[in-house]
Design an enzyme around this catalytic site. Structure first.
Site, PDB file in Angstrom:
ATOM      1  N   GLU A   1      -3.485  10.562  -9.421  1.00 12.06           N
ATOM      2  CA  GLU A   1      -3.114   9.482 -10.334  1.00 12.06           C
ATOM      3  C   GLU A   1      -3.264   9.927 -11.781  1.00 12.06           C
ATOM      4  OE1 GLU A   1      -5.544   6.138  -9.040  1.00 12.06           O
ATOM      5  OE2 GLU A   1      -5.674   7.085  -7.083  1.00 12.06           O
TER       6      GLU A   1
ATOM      7  N   ASP B   1     -12.881  10.319  -3.807  1.00 11.90           N
ATOM      8  CA  ASP B   1     -12.494   9.290  -4.787  1.00 11.90           C
ATOM      9  C   ASP B   1     -13.117   9.718  -6.120  1.00 11.90           C
ATOM     10  OD1 ASP B   1     -11.685   7.058  -6.095  1.00 11.90           O
ATOM     11  OD2 ASP B   1     -12.661   5.608  -4.756  1.00 11.90           O
TER      12      ASP B   1
ATOM     13  N   ARG C   1       0.380  -5.238 -11.045  1.00 12.79           N
ATOM     14  CA  ARG C   1       1.057  -4.899  -9.781  1.00 12.79           C
ATOM     15  C   ARG C   1       1.393  -6.131  -8.952  1.00 12.79           C
ATOM     16  NH1 ARG C   1      -3.408  -2.051  -5.758  1.00 12.79           N
ATOM     17  NH2 ARG C   1      -5.187  -3.351  -6.280  1.00 12.79           N
TER      18      ARG C   1
ATOM     19  N   ARG D   1       0.854  -1.192   0.000  1.00 12.97           N
ATOM     20  CA  ARG D   1       0.000   0.000   0.000  1.00 12.97           C
ATOM     21  C   ARG D   1       0.884   1.234   0.000  1.00 12.97           C
ATOM     22  NH1 ARG D   1      -4.786   0.675  -1.371  1.00 12.97           N
ATOM     23  NH2 ARG D   1      -5.435  -1.159  -0.220  1.00 12.97           N
TER      24      ARG D   1
ATOM     25  N   HIS E   1      -0.699   5.100  -9.948  1.00 14.81           N
ATOM     26  CA  HIS E   1      -1.553   5.358  -8.773  1.00 14.81           C
ATOM     27  C   HIS E   1      -0.713   5.982  -7.655  1.00 14.81           C
ATOM     28  CE1 HIS E   1      -4.390   4.494  -5.555  1.00 14.81           C
ATOM     29  NE2 HIS E   1      -5.183   3.775  -6.331  1.00 14.81           N
TER      30      HIS E   1
HETATM   31  O1  TA6 Z   1      -7.754   5.147  -7.373  1.00 14.32           O
HETATM   32  C1  TA6 Z   1      -8.671   5.180  -6.351  1.00 14.32           C
HETATM   33  C2  TA6 Z   1      -9.101   3.755  -6.070  1.00 14.32           C
HETATM   34  O2  TA6 Z   1      -9.589   3.152  -7.230  1.00 14.32           O
HETATM   35  C3  TA6 Z   1     -10.138   3.770  -4.940  1.00 14.32           C
HETATM   36  O3  TA6 Z   1     -11.436   3.495  -5.360  1.00 14.32           O
HETATM   37  C4  TA6 Z   1      -9.552   2.898  -3.886  1.00 14.32           C
HETATM   38  O4  TA6 Z   1     -10.287   1.918  -3.336  1.00 14.32           O
HETATM   39  C5  TA6 Z   1      -8.134   2.702  -4.295  1.00 14.32           C
HETATM   40  O5  TA6 Z   1      -7.979   2.978  -5.632  1.00 14.32           O
HETATM   41  C6  TA6 Z   1      -7.271   1.616  -3.778  1.00 14.32           C
HETATM   42  O6  TA6 Z   1      -7.492   0.424  -4.448  1.00 14.32           O
HETATM   43  P1  TA6 Z   1      -6.799  -0.908  -3.959  1.00 14.32           P
HETATM   44  O7  TA6 Z   1      -7.268  -1.961  -4.933  1.00 14.32           O
HETATM   45  O8  TA6 Z   1      -5.317  -0.668  -4.032  1.00 14.32           O
HETATM   46  O9  TA6 Z   1      -7.258  -1.145  -2.547  1.00 14.32           O
END
Ligand code: TA6
Length: 301
Positions: free
Chosen positions: A275, A214, A101, A75, A170
């Site tokens: 992003e 978001d 990823r 993360r 991201h």
């Molecule tokens: O880019 C934003 C997003 O799509 C959110 O909706 C959010 O949940 C996040 O990415 C993280 O996604 P992940 O799959 O890494 O938990």
């Protein structure tokens, strides 16, 4: 075969004083880039940038729970969302943000010059991916470090059929305090509000974060500036090409708890994702043999 042994990678791709491969304390192999007084670490897992240090500051946020070599991407840093962004368009059981990823990428090349260093990592879809995505493609990312940090993500359709692609860099930026943050450059843009079931809205003025945010901003999304009111001179400027969408995300309290890997209940106060994407209606269609390049450049004042 993917080589991930640091010693073997150093022999083939190391650049003295500028690019070294190491076994990361997080697990897995990383490349550490150093140039012009700046540094950045890139994991072979997911071709994920884990940190970026410039002007004496840590500019990219990484959860203290981040680990490599597990079934979850760390993360934080700069995960590569590919070949789809967010939920899969027709099958929500498939992994969020695609599978790139979670894969180990190979080192394709490195380059160095005075004040700059870069690494290119590559991944080619194979049998393991077929069930998730029935196409053939190669994807390469070049991470270049110098006065700025640049990422160039290049996709080529190697199959006989066209396919549609959504994707994102991201990026989790580290901020001092989310209450003092503003995002400039998206005034007047339409956005899809994911918190309200993708409702179409229009941005007025700068973005401030005081709840879960978001959003997929649509249209002309470059440049965007991340500014902290406490120190407005030290902005980060995000410039993009090959993109007609940008995502702004902060999970705030409840989503942070639900995610479970943010490292602390209030960790959302120190991060903001901005992003560079092809997301929402910004879908890329690639004919056989065609190539698409999505790129972002981050400059810190
Ligand atoms: O880019 C934003 C997003 O799509 C959110 O909706 C959010 O949940 C996040 O990415 C993280 O996604 P992940 O799959 O890494 O938990």
């Amino acid at each position: 075969m993917t080589i991930s042994d640091p010693a073997a990678l150093n022999r083939q791709f190391g650049r003295v004083g500028q690019i070294a491969f190491e076994a990361s304390p997080l697990g897995g192999t990383v490349a550490v880039l150093a140039a012009g007084g700046c540094s950045s670490t890139v994991a072979l897992q997911g071709a994920q940038v884990l940190d970026w240090r410039a002007n004496g500051r840590d500019l990219v946020w990484l959860s203290r729970d981040a680990r490599l070599g597990t079934s979850k991407a760390p993360r934080g840093g700069i995960p590569v969302c590919w070949p789809w962004f967010g939920s899969h368009p027709s099958d929500s059981s498939k992994p969020s943000h695609g599978f790139a990823r979670h894969r180990t990428w190979s080192v394709a090349e490195t380059q160095s010059a005075e004040g700059s260093a870069s690494i290119t990592l590559a991944y080619r879809t194979g049998d393991d991916d077929r069930q998730l995505w029935p196409h053939q493609a190669s994807v390469r990312i070049t991470v270049s470090l110098g006065h700025s940090l640049s990422l160039t993500l290049e996709t080529t359709n190697l199959g006989d059929e066209p396919f549609e692609l959504t994707e994102a860099l991201h990026t989790y930026f580290r901020v001092g305090d989310i209450d003092a943050v503003r995002v400039e450059g998206l005034d007047g843009r339409d956005y899809l509000d994911k918190v309200e079931n993708f409702a179409l809205k229009r941005q007025t003025g700068v973005i401030r974060i005081d709840r879960e945010v978001d959003r997929i901003y649509l249209g002309d999304v470059t440049p965007v500036r991340l500014v902290e009111a406490t120190d407005p001179a030290r902005a980060i400027v995000i410039e993009s090409t090959g993109s007609r969408s940008a995502v702004v995300w902060n999970p705030w309290f409840e989503r942070t708890e639900a995610l479970g890997d943010m490292g602390a209940a209030n960790a959302f106060r120190q991060m903001l994702c901005i992003e560079t994407a092809n997301a929402g209606e910004d879908v890329v269609r690639l004919e056989p043999g065609a190539r698409h390049v999505l790129a972002a450049r981050y400059s810190a004042a």
